[in-house]
Design a protein around this motif. Sequence first.
Motif, PDB file in Angstrom:
ATOM      1  N   ARG A 106       3.504  -2.946   2.024  1.00  0.00           N
ATOM      2  CA  ARG A 106       4.019  -2.300   0.816  1.00  0.00           C
ATOM      3  C   ARG A 106       3.466  -0.895   0.639  1.00  0.00           C
ATOM      4  N   SER A 107       2.219  -0.683   1.089  1.00  0.00           N
ATOM      5  CA  SER A 107       1.620   0.642   0.957  1.00  0.00           C
ATOM      6  C   SER A 107       0.323   0.674   1.748  1.00  0.00           C
ATOM      7  N   PRO A 108      -0.207   1.859   2.040  1.00  0.00           N
ATOM      8  CA  PRO A 108      -1.527   1.935   2.667  1.00  0.00           C
ATOM      9  C   PRO A 108      -2.609   1.250   1.842  1.00  0.00           C
ATOM     10  N   ALA A 109      -2.479   1.296   0.509  1.00  0.00           N
ATOM     11  CA  ALA A 109      -3.478   0.658  -0.353  1.00  0.00           C
ATOM     12  C   ALA A 109      -3.484  -0.856  -0.143  1.00  0.00           C
ATOM     13  N   HIS A 110      -2.296  -1.465  -0.001  1.00  0.00           N
ATOM     14  CA  HIS A 110      -2.222  -2.904   0.247  1.00  0.00           C
ATOM     15  C   HIS A 110      -2.879  -3.250   1.577  1.00  0.00           C
ATOM     16  N   ALA A 111      -2.520  -2.506   2.629  1.00  0.00           N
ATOM     17  CA  ALA A 111      -3.063  -2.788   3.955  1.00  0.00           C
ATOM     18  C   ALA A 111      -4.579  -2.613   3.978  1.00  0.00           C
ATOM     19  N   SER A 112      -5.067  -1.559   3.312  1.00  0.00           N
ATOM     20  CA  SER A 112      -6.500  -1.303   3.268  1.00  0.00           C
ATOM     21  C   SER A 112      -7.227  -2.399   2.489  1.00  0.00           C
ATOM     22  N   ALA A 113      -6.656  -2.850   1.385  1.00  0.00           N
ATOM     23  CA  ALA A 113      -7.275  -3.904   0.586  1.00  0.00           C
ATOM     24  C   ALA A 113      -7.387  -5.192   1.381  1.00  0.00           C
ATOM     25  N   PHE A 114      -6.346  -5.505   2.165  1.00  0.00           N
ATOM     26  CA  PHE A 114      -6.374  -6.721   2.964  1.00  0.00           C
ATOM     27  C   PHE A 114      -7.448  -6.636   4.053  1.00  0.00           C
TER      28      PHE A 114
END
Length: 324
Positions: free
Chosen positions: A44-52
Motif C-alpha cells: 500500500r505504501s513504503p510506510a506499510h512495507a517499512s512497518a512490516f
Amino acid sequence: MNPANALNLDEDTLHKEARAWVSRLKTSSLTPRQARELRRWCGRSPAHASAFAHAREQWDALPQDRGEWLREAKLTKARGHQPLRRALLGGLLLGGGLYMVVKPPLQLWPSLADLRADYRTGAGEQRRVQLLDHVWLDMNTRSRLNVSDDTHLGRIVALLDGEVEVRQAERSAVVCTVFAGGGSIQTFNGRTNIRYLQGKTQVTCLSGSAQVDFGGQGYRLGAGEQLVYGRHAISSVQTVAAEDFPSWRQGRLAFHEQPLSQVLAELNRYWAGHLILKDASLGSILVNLSVNLDNLPEALDVLQALYGLDVMRFPGGIALLSRA
C-alpha cells in the motif's frame, strides 16, 4: 497504490497492524488468498512495507512482547483478518517504489530490511568488505550490516543479523567499532568473529584482542577467548579450544556433540531451500559432523548413514528428515 494512502492510518495503528500480521505469520497457517492479502497490505505504501519489516525484526529481538502482540492479533482478526503463518509467497512485490523479494517455502524472504542494508549476503554467500586501510570484514551467509562514521568512534558497523569476521592488520592504529545486539565490540590487531542471531551475540577473539562493552561494563578478550550476551545478560569470558573456533572461514562447518535440531538450524543458514525435521523427538540426537561448504548435500548423506535418518528430497532444495 499511491503512497499517500498511508496517511489514512495513524502511525500507532499502522504499527499495530504490522505486528498483527507478523504474529499471525509466525503462529498460524497461510492460504494463497491470505498471502495475496499480505502482499497487498505491504504494497500500500513504503510506510506499510517499512512497518512490516520493522515488526519482523522486533518479533525476533523482543520475545517477551510476543504475548501482547498475539492479543492484538486476535483483535485484528475479529475485525476481519484471517490467521497467517510463515509459508509460500511467490514472486516479486512492487509497492510504493519498494521491492519485496520473496523466497521459497519456509525461508520467508530477503526482507525489505535486507534490501535496505548497506551490505548483505544470501544463502551460502560470503563477501569481503574493506572498511578502512588494513581493516576488512568477511561476511558469512545470510548476514546484513550498515556502515557509518562517527567523530569519536571512527568507522562504525551495525551488524543487523548474521555473522562477520573482523580482520585488522597488526600494529594498525585504526579503530573499528561493531554494534551487535545491545553491546559494542572493538577489535585490535587481529581477527574477531562476531555472530548475532535471534537476539544473542557471540564474540570470539581469534587473534589479537577485542574489547566488548555491554551493560555499562567492559570485557577484554584475548586470543582464544569468547563471551556471549543477550538483551539483559552476559556470560563470563570462556577459553575456546582452537578446534571449536568458528570454521566457516576455512570453508567448512564442524559440529561436536550438538543436537540435531541445532545442526539443521545452522545448515539452513547456508542451504538454498530448507531442511525440515519431521519428528521433533529426533532433534535431541547428538551429532558429530564436519562438512565442506561447497558440498553441503554430503551432510544429508552422513546423517542418513550414521544416524538412522530417512531423507526425502523435493524440488527447490527442500528435504524432509524423519526416522528411518
